[in-house]
Design an enzyme around this catalytic site. Structure first.
Site, mmCIF file in Angstrom:
data_model
loop_
_atom_site.group_PDB
_atom_site.id
_atom_site.type_symbol
_atom_site.label_atom_id
_atom_site.label_comp_id
_atom_site.label_asym_id
_atom_site.label_seq_id
_atom_site.Cartn_x
_atom_site.Cartn_y
_atom_site.Cartn_z
ATOM 1 N N LYS A 1 -6.987 -43.575 -22.495
ATOM 2 C CA LYS A 1 -5.947 -44.224 -23.314
ATOM 3 C C LYS A 1 -4.589 -44.130 -22.618
ATOM 4 O O LYS A 1 -3.876 -45.120 -22.489
ATOM 5 C CB LYS A 1 -5.862 -43.541 -24.681
ATOM 6 C CG LYS A 1 -4.634 -43.932 -25.483
ATOM 7 C CD LYS A 1 -4.576 -43.233 -26.813
ATOM 8 C CE LYS A 1 -3.879 -41.896 -26.829
ATOM 9 N NZ LYS A 1 -2.399 -41.967 -26.662
ATOM 10 N N ASN A 2 -4.251 -42.917 -22.164
ATOM 11 C CA ASN A 2 -2.911 -42.716 -21.618
ATOM 12 C C ASN A 2 -2.715 -43.349 -20.244
ATOM 13 O O ASN A 2 -1.577 -43.470 -19.782
ATOM 14 C CB ASN A 2 -2.573 -41.226 -21.566
ATOM 15 C CG ASN A 2 -2.259 -40.678 -22.944
ATOM 16 O OD1 ASN A 2 -2.196 -41.435 -23.912
ATOM 17 N ND2 ASN A 2 -2.067 -39.375 -23.043
ATOM 18 N N CYS B 1 7.884 -38.004 -34.295
ATOM 19 C CA CYS B 1 6.549 -38.010 -34.890
ATOM 20 C C CYS B 1 6.224 -36.579 -35.289
ATOM 21 O O CYS B 1 7.058 -35.686 -35.144
ATOM 22 C CB CYS B 1 5.518 -38.582 -33.938
ATOM 23 S SG CYS B 1 5.155 -37.513 -32.570
ATOM 24 N N ARG C 1 10.909 -36.119 -29.962
ATOM 25 C CA ARG C 1 10.559 -37.043 -28.892
ATOM 26 C C ARG C 1 11.642 -38.082 -28.565
ATOM 27 O O ARG C 1 11.443 -39.287 -28.734
ATOM 28 C CB ARG C 1 9.227 -37.720 -29.215
ATOM 29 C CG ARG C 1 8.145 -36.710 -29.495
ATOM 30 C CD ARG C 1 6.795 -37.304 -29.650
ATOM 31 N NE ARG C 1 6.194 -37.682 -28.400
ATOM 32 C CZ ARG C 1 4.948 -38.124 -28.278
ATOM 33 N NH1 ARG C 1 4.206 -38.252 -29.339
ATOM 34 N NH2 ARG C 1 4.457 -38.448 -27.110
ATOM 35 N N ASP D 1 -2.208 -31.939 -24.692
ATOM 36 C CA ASP D 1 -3.111 -32.803 -25.472
ATOM 37 C C ASP D 1 -4.480 -32.179 -25.708
ATOM 38 O O ASP D 1 -5.307 -32.756 -26.404
ATOM 39 C CB ASP D 1 -3.280 -34.164 -24.774
ATOM 40 C CG ASP D 1 -2.068 -35.059 -24.981
ATOM 41 O OD1 ASP D 1 -1.171 -34.689 -25.760
ATOM 42 O OD2 ASP D 1 -2.020 -36.146 -24.358
ATOM 43 N N ARG E 1 -6.748 -43.673 -32.947
ATOM 44 C CA ARG E 1 -5.806 -44.040 -31.881
ATOM 45 C C ARG E 1 -6.359 -43.654 -30.508
ATOM 46 O O ARG E 1 -6.003 -44.296 -29.516
ATOM 47 C CB ARG E 1 -4.466 -43.302 -32.079
ATOM 48 C CG ARG E 1 -3.641 -43.819 -33.244
ATOM 49 C CD ARG E 1 -2.298 -43.119 -33.278
ATOM 50 N NE ARG E 1 -1.795 -43.006 -31.911
ATOM 51 C CZ ARG E 1 -1.161 -41.958 -31.412
ATOM 52 N NH1 ARG E 1 -0.903 -40.931 -32.169
ATOM 53 N NH2 ARG E 1 -0.750 -41.948 -30.161
HETATM 54 C C1 UD1 Z 1 2.774 -38.505 -22.808
HETATM 55 C C2 UD1 Z 1 1.410 -38.732 -23.403
HETATM 56 C C3 UD1 Z 1 1.122 -37.700 -24.477
HETATM 57 C C4 UD1 Z 1 1.302 -36.289 -23.918
HETATM 58 C C5 UD1 Z 1 2.659 -36.145 -23.225
HETATM 59 C C6 UD1 Z 1 2.820 -34.817 -22.522
HETATM 60 C C7 UD1 Z 1 1.046 -41.110 -23.239
HETATM 61 C C8 UD1 Z 1 0.955 -42.409 -23.924
HETATM 62 N N1 UD1 Z 1 1.372 -40.060 -23.993
HETATM 63 O O1 UD1 Z 1 3.728 -38.670 -23.858
HETATM 64 O O2 UD1 Z 1 -0.213 -37.876 -24.947
HETATM 65 O O3 UD1 Z 1 1.207 -35.355 -24.951
HETATM 66 O O4 UD1 Z 1 2.839 -37.185 -22.262
HETATM 67 O O5 UD1 Z 1 1.800 -34.640 -21.603
HETATM 68 O O6 UD1 Z 1 0.790 -41.002 -22.056
HETATM 69 N N2 UD1 Z 1 11.454 -35.841 -23.761
HETATM 70 C C9 UD1 Z 1 12.828 -35.876 -23.931
HETATM 71 N N3 UD1 Z 1 13.486 -37.007 -23.555
HETATM 72 C C10 UD1 Z 1 12.865 -38.091 -22.991
HETATM 73 C C11 UD1 Z 1 11.473 -38.029 -22.811
HETATM 74 C C12 UD1 Z 1 10.787 -36.890 -23.201
HETATM 75 O O7 UD1 Z 1 13.419 -34.918 -24.437
HETATM 76 O O8 UD1 Z 1 13.536 -39.077 -22.672
HETATM 77 C C13 UD1 Z 1 10.691 -34.617 -24.149
HETATM 78 C C14 UD1 Z 1 9.649 -34.865 -25.231
HETATM 79 O O9 UD1 Z 1 10.221 -34.822 -26.524
HETATM 80 C C15 UD1 Z 1 8.661 -33.757 -24.962
HETATM 81 C C16 UD1 Z 1 8.704 -33.615 -23.445
HETATM 82 O O10 UD1 Z 1 9.926 -34.210 -23.019
HETATM 83 O O11 UD1 Z 1 9.090 -32.575 -25.564
HETATM 84 C C17 UD1 Z 1 7.559 -34.291 -22.708
HETATM 85 O O12 UD1 Z 1 7.426 -35.618 -23.180
HETATM 86 P P1 UD1 Z 1 6.822 -36.779 -22.289
HETATM 87 O O13 UD1 Z 1 6.198 -36.205 -21.065
HETATM 88 O O14 UD1 Z 1 7.853 -37.828 -22.109
HETATM 89 O O15 UD1 Z 1 5.674 -37.330 -23.243
HETATM 90 P P2 UD1 Z 1 5.280 -38.837 -23.497
HETATM 91 O O16 UD1 Z 1 5.412 -39.626 -22.257
HETATM 92 O O17 UD1 Z 1 5.943 -39.317 -24.731
#
Ligand code: UD1
Length: 420
Positions: free
Chosen positions: A22-23, A118, A123, A308, A400
């Protein structure tokens, strides 16, 4: 609302085919926005998140044909005048934010609803926006939408992330493929799904060096072409099913995935008492002893233990011999499954980002509520081992990210069904 009912207590035994990731699918699908040609993707899982991304790309003018049985997805971004990712679609899936980079660089304008928080954390998307600003985008937020413009196109920039973000790394890579000049990303995410995205983009003509490391370099090209790409196996679905014999006993054969470096959590599962045997493209997973052992897990970005897989391993730790701990370093609120597991008889206490799990002898089946995707999977695993019926609510979360989970488990002797 449909509920999943599991009459637990049986050992697991059988073969499961692991689906496409999925990711990896979601960002790779957005790569179709970067070209006028067709992007043909194989091994695409039939999941509600994948359907949501299709709806989003359709709303951005993409022609879509998805053969769910063959798991083949054709995407062709035809009408490049649309640039709005509407709240009605974005609210269903946070990963929608990944359309921002490709839409902006190709159409020079993008309007994307703010995804919001969420159940696992707030996030924010500040890293995505700062990265695109560094590339020359003019960005402001109004009325719940991100408005981004780059009248003269995006320019390459040196971007250093203060911490690792998978989504921000993907957004910048996608945008940088068509930006003018060279973009470098320091402290980039190294997740295998990032590598899969880069492999697909390279087939489309992108110039990328360093995927899978913390330093990435992308030299923009004037246009990208179509490509054919096969999505990698879902390493989180794989890990979830590996944990099924850990919690329920028995053995399982997993097809469609390897035991390469991307399966970096294997050592921890071995430490818990699982054995793995690879033969002819199949992984056999067996629990060594009657009881599994307590372990300590600390989540972090790849190559660390994946957040995850944290809820699922917590379910297993709940029945282990001794006391286990989990430190959750990625999301600030990812223990919502713990109170539900406690309702099933687990003994889990939470202290900030740490969970302390004292192994108990037995779970009992009770009605439980899934709060997010992986929490739902942890409750399914607990249900496999529980005495009596576990009734899981909140199945939209499960759908999902797990394709046909009940038929996959039913084939392995689990008494599981969906009921209204
Ligand atoms: C992706 C994965 C999700 C997984 C996560 C961490 C997908 C679709 N989803 O989510 O399943 O759990 O990686 O491995 O691939 N953050 C900020 N600011 C930003 C971006 C992120 O503060 O602009 C924080 C987030 O709140 C979180 C951390 O950074 O605490 C990591 O998030 P991130 O790696 O960005 O996760 P996703 O890409 O949303």
């Amino acid at each position: 609302m449909a509920k999943l009912i599991i009459d637990g207590g049986n050992h697991i035994s059988g073969t499961i085919k692991v689906s496409g990731s999925k990711n990896a699918s979601l960002p790779i699908m957005t790569a179709s926005l970067l070209t006028d040609d067709e992007l043909l993707l194989n091994n695409v899982p039939n999941l509600s998140d994948v359907i949501t991304m299709q709806e989003l790309l359709f709303s951005l003018g993409t022609e879509i044909y998805f053969d769910k049985d063959l798991e083949v997805l054709n995407l062709r971004a035809k009408n490049s005048h649309n640039f709005t990712a509407d709240y009605e679609i974005v609210r269903k899936m946070r990963a929608s934010i990944i359309v921002l980079g490709p839409t902006l660089v190709k159409r020079r304008i993008a309007k994307v609803a703010l995804p919001g928080g969420c159940s696992i954390g707030s996030r924010p998307i500040d890293l995505h926006l700062k990265g695109l600003e560094a590339m020359g985008a003019n960005i402001y937020i109004d009325n719940g939408y991100v408005f981004a413009e780059a009248k003269n196109g995006l320019q390459g920039a040196a971007i250093k992330f203060p911490f690792v973000s998978v989504g921000a790394t993907q957004n910048i890579i996608l945008a940088a493929t068509l930006a003018s000049g060279r973009t470098t990303i320091s402290n980039a995410a190294c997740e295998p799904e990032i590598i899969d995205l880069c492999v697909c983009l390279r087939k489309m003509g992108a110039k990328i060096i360093g995927e899978g490391t913390k330093e990435l370099s992308i030299t923009g090209v004037s246009e990208l072409s179509g490509a054919t790409h096969t999505i990698m196996a879902d390493r989180i679905e794989l890990g979830t099913f590996m944990l099924a014999p850990a919690i329920a006993g028995g053995e399982i054969y997993l097809e469609g995935a390897g035991l390469g470096q991307e399966i970096n959590y294997i050592k921890k599962l071995e430490e818990m008492g699982l054995n793995f045997y690879k033969k002819d493209g199949t992984i056999r997973v067996v629990r060594r002893d009657d009881k599994i052992k307590a372990v300590d897990v600390s989540t972090s970005p790849f190559p660390g233990f994946p957040t995850d897989l944290q809820p699922q391993i917590m379910s297993v730790m709940g029945l282990a011999e001794g006391t286990s701990t989990i430190t959750e370093n990625v999301f600030e609120n990812r223990f919502m499954h713990a109170p539900e597991l406690n309702r099933m008889g687990a003994s889990i206490s939470i202290e900030g980002r740490k969970a302390i799990i004292s192994g108990v002898k037995q779970y009992r089946g009770v009605p439980v509520m899934a709060s997010d995707l992986r929490a739902a999977a942890s409750l399914v695993l607990a249900g496999l081992a529980a005495e009596g019926k576990t009734i899981i609510d909140g199945l939209h979360h499960l759908d999902r990210g797990y394709q046909n989970i009940e038929s996959k488990l039913a084939k392995c002797g689990v008494n599981i069904y969906r009921a209204d």
